[in-house]
Design a protein around this motif. Structure first.
Motif, mmCIF file in Angstrom:
data_model
loop_
_atom_site.group_PDB
_atom_site.id
_atom_site.type_symbol
_atom_site.label_atom_id
_atom_site.label_comp_id
_atom_site.label_asym_id
_atom_site.label_seq_id
_atom_site.Cartn_x
_atom_site.Cartn_y
_atom_site.Cartn_z
ATOM 1 N N GLY A 106 12.790 -21.666 -4.729
ATOM 2 C CA GLY A 106 12.270 -20.819 -5.787
ATOM 3 C C GLY A 106 13.057 -19.537 -5.998
ATOM 4 O O GLY A 106 12.563 -18.603 -6.629
ATOM 5 N N THR A 107 14.296 -19.485 -5.491
ATOM 6 C CA THR A 107 15.128 -18.288 -5.623
ATOM 7 C C THR A 107 16.045 -18.420 -6.835
ATOM 8 O O THR A 107 16.813 -19.386 -6.913
ATOM 9 N N PRO A 108 15.989 -17.485 -7.777
ATOM 10 C CA PRO A 108 16.928 -17.538 -8.907
ATOM 11 C C PRO A 108 18.374 -17.422 -8.407
ATOM 12 O O PRO A 108 18.647 -16.727 -7.422
ATOM 13 N N VAL A 109 19.281 -18.108 -9.091
ATOM 14 C CA VAL A 109 20.684 -18.165 -8.672
ATOM 15 C C VAL A 109 21.580 -17.754 -9.833
ATOM 16 O O VAL A 109 21.440 -18.258 -10.951
ATOM 17 N N ILE A 110 22.495 -16.810 -9.562
ATOM 18 C CA ILE A 110 23.528 -16.452 -10.526
ATOM 19 C C ILE A 110 24.845 -17.030 -10.031
ATOM 20 O O ILE A 110 25.262 -16.763 -8.908
ATOM 21 N N LEU A 111 25.472 -17.819 -10.865
ATOM 22 C CA LEU A 111 26.758 -18.416 -10.550
ATOM 23 C C LEU A 111 27.838 -17.574 -11.214
ATOM 24 O O LEU A 111 27.967 -17.566 -12.440
ATOM 25 N N LEU A 112 28.601 -16.825 -10.413
ATOM 26 C CA LEU A 112 29.687 -16.000 -10.936
ATOM 27 C C LEU A 112 30.907 -16.889 -11.156
ATOM 28 O O LEU A 112 31.471 -17.427 -10.202
ATOM 29 N N VAL A 113 31.306 -17.046 -12.422
ATOM 30 C CA VAL A 113 32.419 -17.928 -12.772
ATOM 31 C C VAL A 113 33.502 -17.096 -13.454
ATOM 32 O O VAL A 113 33.385 -16.774 -14.637
ATOM 33 N N ALA A 217 16.570 -9.917 -12.010
ATOM 34 C CA ALA A 217 16.033 -11.260 -11.791
ATOM 35 C C ALA A 217 15.699 -11.535 -10.334
ATOM 36 O O ALA A 217 15.185 -12.610 -10.016
ATOM 37 N N ARG A 218 16.019 -10.581 -9.451
ATOM 38 C CA ARG A 218 15.851 -10.772 -8.005
ATOM 39 C C ARG A 218 16.536 -12.076 -7.584
ATOM 40 O O ARG A 218 15.936 -12.935 -6.924
ATOM 41 N N ALA A 219 17.804 -12.168 -7.979
ATOM 42 C CA ALA A 219 18.549 -13.412 -7.815
ATOM 43 C C ALA A 219 19.611 -13.288 -6.738
ATOM 44 O O ALA A 219 20.095 -12.197 -6.427
ATOM 45 N N LYS A 220 19.983 -14.419 -6.165
ATOM 46 C CA LYS A 220 21.113 -14.527 -5.259
ATOM 47 C C LYS A 220 22.367 -14.864 -6.075
ATOM 48 O O LYS A 220 22.295 -15.612 -7.060
ATOM 49 N N VAL A 221 23.498 -14.328 -5.645
ATOM 50 C CA VAL A 221 24.775 -14.568 -6.325
ATOM 51 C C VAL A 221 25.644 -15.477 -5.485
ATOM 52 O O VAL A 221 25.782 -15.278 -4.270
ATOM 53 N N VAL A 222 26.211 -16.493 -6.112
ATOM 54 C CA VAL A 222 27.258 -17.316 -5.505
ATOM 55 C C VAL A 222 28.407 -17.366 -6.506
ATOM 56 O O VAL A 222 28.200 -17.241 -7.711
ATOM 57 N N SER A 223 29.613 -17.516 -6.012
ATOM 58 C CA SER A 223 30.756 -17.631 -6.924
ATOM 59 C C SER A 223 31.142 -19.093 -7.064
ATOM 60 O O SER A 223 30.926 -19.907 -6.161
ATOM 61 N N ALA A 224 31.716 -19.425 -8.208
ATOM 62 C CA ALA A 224 32.186 -20.785 -8.474
ATOM 63 C C ALA A 224 33.603 -20.703 -9.015
ATOM 64 O O ALA A 224 33.840 -20.068 -10.047
ATOM 65 N N ILE A 225 34.534 -21.318 -8.310
ATOM 66 C CA ILE A 225 35.935 -21.307 -8.694
ATOM 67 C C ILE A 225 36.342 -22.728 -9.073
ATOM 68 O O ILE A 225 36.161 -23.660 -8.291
ATOM 69 N N VAL A 226 36.859 -22.882 -10.279
ATOM 70 C CA VAL A 226 37.277 -24.203 -10.746
ATOM 71 C C VAL A 226 38.798 -24.248 -10.808
ATOM 72 O O VAL A 226 39.436 -23.319 -11.304
ATOM 73 N N ARG A 227 39.365 -25.304 -10.269
ATOM 74 C CA ARG A 227 40.819 -25.454 -10.220
ATOM 75 C C ARG A 227 41.233 -26.777 -10.854
ATOM 76 O O ARG A 227 40.567 -27.801 -10.674
#
Length: 266
Positions: A106-113, A217-227
């Motif tokens: 139930g944790t909002p997620v921000i995907l840093l792209v 948003a009380r969200a967790k941040v993860v990064s996403a790297i596309v190659r």
């Protein structure tokens, strides 16, 4: 003319990806020599970011970048018209279990792209297994805007907002749960909407949207790297572990942390 371009991308998507990549590389090499203003901008940025490289090394990087940009445009036909199965086969995702774990809790997620060439490839691939909310910039060419929107929303239940609609609707949707925020760090929008933090040692006007949205948003941040893999062998999307102590409450420090994370990947 735009409809002809879309028709060409539709025809091209039937070809094997290595063939599409070869066409894109050839087009990018040609554009490097033909589009002088963009070449100068690219070389200036490389000089600022990598002053220790020689001119020949920076020119080589610039040519490779033009090739990647051309590939990313031509291979959008795959994203717009390719089957779900083909897209999932060609685009490998590493670390998605962390995202699913957060969403299940139930944790909002921000995907840093970051704005790497194949960012739309990641968006379409991730849409095959998770719903998202994202903000896009309106394009002057409405035909291409329609197909860009189609590429990001054709799978699942994706929620897209134009930049003119602001972030409040996106944050509200994120808080409802079950979605990621596909967040693209923005370019220089001037001093009114930005703060100046270093990027490759140069003070840069940077939008501090990531810590602000994470806090709202009380969200967790993860990064996403596309190659892009060489020779058209496919793509890899690598997702990081959740960032610890983010946001910290210090907006400037958090924005600098974002820039430093992007620097490492560049």
């Amino acid at each position: 003319m735009s409809h002809l371009v879309v028709a060409f991308l539709w025809l091209l998507h039937w070809l094997p990806l290595p063939v599409q990549a070869a066409v894109g590389n050839a087009l990018g090499w040609l554009l490097y020599w033909l589009v002088a203003p963009r070449r100068r901008v690219t070389l200036t940025n490389l000089r600022l970011c990598f002053p220790d490289l020689s001119e020949a090394e920076r020119a080589r990087l610039a040519r490779r970048h033009f090739m990647c940009v051309a590939r990313s445009f031509l291979e959008r036909g795959l994203l717009w018209f390719g089957s779900r199965e083909r897209i999932r086969r060609l685009v490998e995702v590493e670390g998605m279990e962390a995202v699913h774990g957060l969403l299940d809790a139930g944790t909002p997620v921000i995907l840093l792209v970051p704005h790497f060439c194949a960012l739309d490839t990641a968006a379409t691939r991730l849409a095959t297994e998770v719903n998202s909310v994202s903000i896009y910039s309106s394009q002057k060419n409405k035909v291409l805007e329609k197909w860009l929107f189609h590429g990001r929303s054709r799978f699942g239940d994706q929620f897209l907002l134009s930049r003119q609609e602001g972030v409040r609707g996106a944050v509200k949707k994120l808080r409802e749960g079950g979605r990621i925020f596909y967040y693209l760090p923005d370019m220089d929008f001037g001093p009114r909407d930005s703060i100046f933090v270093p990027f490759f040692g140069v003070p840069a006007a940077t939008v501090p949207g990531l810590p602000r949205i994470a806090r709202m948003a009380r969200a967790k941040v993860v990064s996403a790297i596309v190659r892009m893999k060489p020779w058209g062998r496919g793509y890899t999307v690598r997702i990081s572990a959740p960032w610890e102590n983010f946001p910290s409450g210090d907006e400037a420090a958090d924005t600098l942390r974002m820039n430093q994370a992007i620097e490492r990947e560049v």
